[in-house]
Write an enzyme that holds these catalytic residues in place. Sequence first.
Site, short mmCIF file in Angstrom:
data_model
loop_
_atom_site.label_atom_id
_atom_site.label_comp_id
_atom_site.label_asym_id
_atom_site.label_seq_id
_atom_site.Cartn_x
_atom_site.Cartn_y
_atom_site.Cartn_z
CB CYS A 1 0.91 11.23 -2.19
SG CYS A 1 2.46 12.37 -1.82
CB ALA A 2 3.47 11.38 -6.45
#
Lengths: 567, 567
Positions: free
Chosen positions: A532-533
Amino acid sequence: MTKILIVGGVAGGASAAARARRLSESAQIIMFERGNFVSFANCGLPYHIGGDIKDRSKLLLQTPDSFLARFNVDVRVMNEVTGIDRQNKTVTVKNLLDGSEYNENYDFLLLSPGAAPVIPPIPGIDNPLTHSLRNIPDMDRIIDTIRMNKPEHATVIGGGFIGLEMMEAFHQLGIKTTLIEMANQVMTPVDREMAGFVHAEIREKGIDLRLGVALEAVEFMPNVSVASQDAGEPVAHQHLEGELKLSLNNGEQLTTDLLIMAVGVRPETTLAAEAGLKVGELGGIWTNAQMQTSDPSIFAVGDAVETQNFVTGQPSLVPLAGPANRQGRMAADNMLGRSETYQGTQGTAICKVFDLAVASTGTNEKQLQREGIGYEKVFVHAASHAGYYPGAEIVSFKMLFDPQSGKIFGAQAVGRDGIDKRIDVMAVAQRAGMTVEQLQHLELTYAPPYGSAKDVINQAAFVASNIIKGDATPIHFDEIDHLTDDQILLDVRNPGELENIGYLEGAVNIPVDQLRQRINELPKDKEIVVYCAVGLRGNVAYRQLVNNGFKARNLIGGYRTYQFANA
Amino acid sequence: MTKILIVGGVAGGASAAARARRLSESAQIIMFERGNFVSFANCGLPYHIGGDIKDRSKLLLQTPDSFLARFNVDVRVMNEVTGIDRQNKTVTVKNLLDGSEYNENYDFLLLSPGAAPVIPPIPGIDNPLTHSLRNIPDMDRIIDTIRMNKPEHATVIGGGFIGLEMMEAFHQLGIKTTLIEMANQVMTPVDREMAGFVHAEIREKGIDLRLGVALEAVEFMPNVSVASQDAGEPVAHQHLEGELKLSLNNGEQLTTDLLIMAVGVRPETTLAAEAGLKVGELGGIWTNAQMQTSDPSIFAVGDAVETQNFVTGQPSLVPLAGPANRQGRMAADNMLGRSETYQGTQGTAICKVFDLAVASTGTNEKQLQREGIGYEKVFVHAASHAGYYPGAEIVSFKMLFDPQSGKIFGAQAVGRDGIDKRIDVMAVAQRAGMTVEQLQHLELTYAPPYGSAKDVINQAAFVASNIIKGDATPIHFDEIDHLTDDQILLDVRNPGELENIGYLEGAVNIPVDQLRQRINELPKDKEIVVYCAVGLRGNVAYRQLVNNGFKARNLIGGYRTYQFANA
């Protein structure tokens, strides 16, 4: 009456003199300094050049007179100790003003000569437009050159503390700047991927940053002669208008108006070596933990000595002000009959690079690899304080630890806010011998303007503990480009993030909040590499996958770590 | 399949739900919240009222929908758990929307009901212009009152976190504010003399601060009626124009347009107590270190529980977000078969008060006295970063420790910069069991914009170690007004400082740098009580005196500590 001679009047020497006097009113204390200044603010020099510190006199913390008045220390500037007769316990001193020589006997001698800038033997390097920066006269020369030559372009060689600070000083003065660093990163105390954030910042400010390139030759092309005898320079170094043609080892050439050499410093050991004192394998004066050299009557402190690395126990050269000051204090204690021991150097350091701070403590990954020490690492990118309160900035944080014992090896952080705080916390935790599991329990200050209920450090500790307990199987940014056919990439961010920020080639995108519904779209026979980020949603997805019988790994630190690793 | 019920959906409950799901995909998790909101930013409420946080939606971190999507948690807002049948492991739930009741069985029950504002039984306190602040509806009501009534003057009762934050919010909105506190200081986690700095700041901003005074009666004097059914208030609490006449216990009266009651919170234990769970002597739910109540199937976390004080081992009530979050995570671990233990609460806390931060960790002096624990203390006032670099501010720092063992009891700090960092460092050091002697060796980040080569903490450790080793004989600010005829005061500052800042009545003034020449002006048969601005020059003079055979003591923290102690 104890007679103490001190060689060098800056951080370590000055601290020792003041402490010695507080311990003994009767001791005779003489401090020799071959330069013109004692106890000046070494670390402030670039900031005066850049204009942050307007008043030059603020850099002069003490004078010989103030030292005499307050501490009854006989300070002799422009007096260079040129030899030590250990047998007779005397030193030879040369008065640099009149060239005379004299002897002075001692009961204890403290060496605090510091370190000198390394100037590599590059053809043409000795020219009037090339400077290094270590002391007040160096600073004055640089300021004079700027004032008189009004350079439009400056070049800094070396991306360490001084190099970065000088780069910023030039930028503040409106001088276009090139920064050249031989390694593939600036700020070597941090690892390459953390330096990536710094590289991005430097380039964003318009600096011409060149990594992995070395200076090979300098050609001075004089223009008009502008004498500057005021600055006390030898004729060869008088300021001259003109420019320098720099040749780099990649074949590139560069024309610049001013060159700063900031490739590092080397311990000043000539005096110690000539006196037969033991010099360590790294080239610093050897001392024991009492800061005593191989001669029990002679102590040594500061940038000139080797100290023990706190983590590895190996000798290290750490030219920083904090250790120098504390060692000086301790040496004074020990010369006057106490028994204080220096407890190793973590090398805690920080540097301001424009709006960023970059800091570290302990050992980095490069050192651990070099020493052959097994380690694990985590990356966390979290807000410096509550995200809903104005002014929160991302703290990018790396922690290295022993996956067996949980022992902290080191920590690194980069960001615009709260960097010093996080590395201080880690420096204390490491010195105290805490494990990464124990960091979960840290109770740090929290109110929205200052922190988060789960601080960056708590979060990093959670991730590390998950790995240690087997609750998380990590994959790291540097493995992403080498996935096999048995692995697939799963991006659990929202589609808008992929579009705006970028994504890993070949990744399947299922937002974490849809994963439960769509989990059957994923294969059970391959290892799913989730990202993810920053790694948080990745962990939620990872846990869902493994709890549903999938094989999975989570990209620690997420896309952000991968993205900046090569910046 | 484990079925987990959670009562309360904010910090502790929400953390537990998320963690439980990460550990188990199969567990059934239901979270009951009697209010309308889960996982909201409790600590952000005053900042939205004051306008720092513009967007109300930023306070709503999660919604029932987002919780369901990400964590598959069944969140039931407006559902109040009204009873626990421990025998049959069921709870009774009342749906507050339609008044219906139902039962839900559990394997494990987690209580995270929080704490409720204490409203003392003051005559007239139940009126439409009096509010407390604990949740989103409270906040909305206060904002509505401000919007509709446009108060010119507000009164806050209570100088704790919420009281101080509401005071600042009103001030930001241009509302004249009176702050009334029954104790002789605000911010009781710090000691009186440290609160003095806060009092000075509060008064400087034009707040009418009244200490040592209590509210005795309130009289509501209505003006025009302005109904506000939109805000969902009962008719009695609809916003009405008008004013309040406040009667204080010192005979004073005060007219105000808006009254905030912020005198503290009380654990919500009704549900637990009615179920026969053990309640501690301080009125919080009792738990063991696994966060388990006296019923092994029921866990409890957050503001509702008593935890062990990290220093004294005694039960304590610490309603803070950090501990609540970590306890929630731990309770989830333990409900799902792990064994995690909570390791006591230091009560690390921080509050922004205009431009100041005030923070503390561990026990304060008042608590140590109450517990009969012997202690020593030091005060240091030092720059937040190198004094020669712009923006340095004074960090006023207090450290409490065991003069025998060097054990850290607690630390407090006030100032405009670097306060959170120093208390974080102390919180880690204390948790790790470091002694004040060990703090001397701390290697903290240093570059001029961030710190000093000898940090505030190193300095405090030097002072404390000097005391422990007998190198310093301290005298404290609270002894200065009780000197005997056998003591004389010696001010070693420069005459200009005495004139500009003030001095202690009867002090002899000999600047430290003249002391060696003038030492014979001082008597050898009296104890010389030395002081300077902050204690540093005082120590130099003190050492000179005792090394010359005088009896002396140094005022720890200098005139600055004395000066603000009564502010």
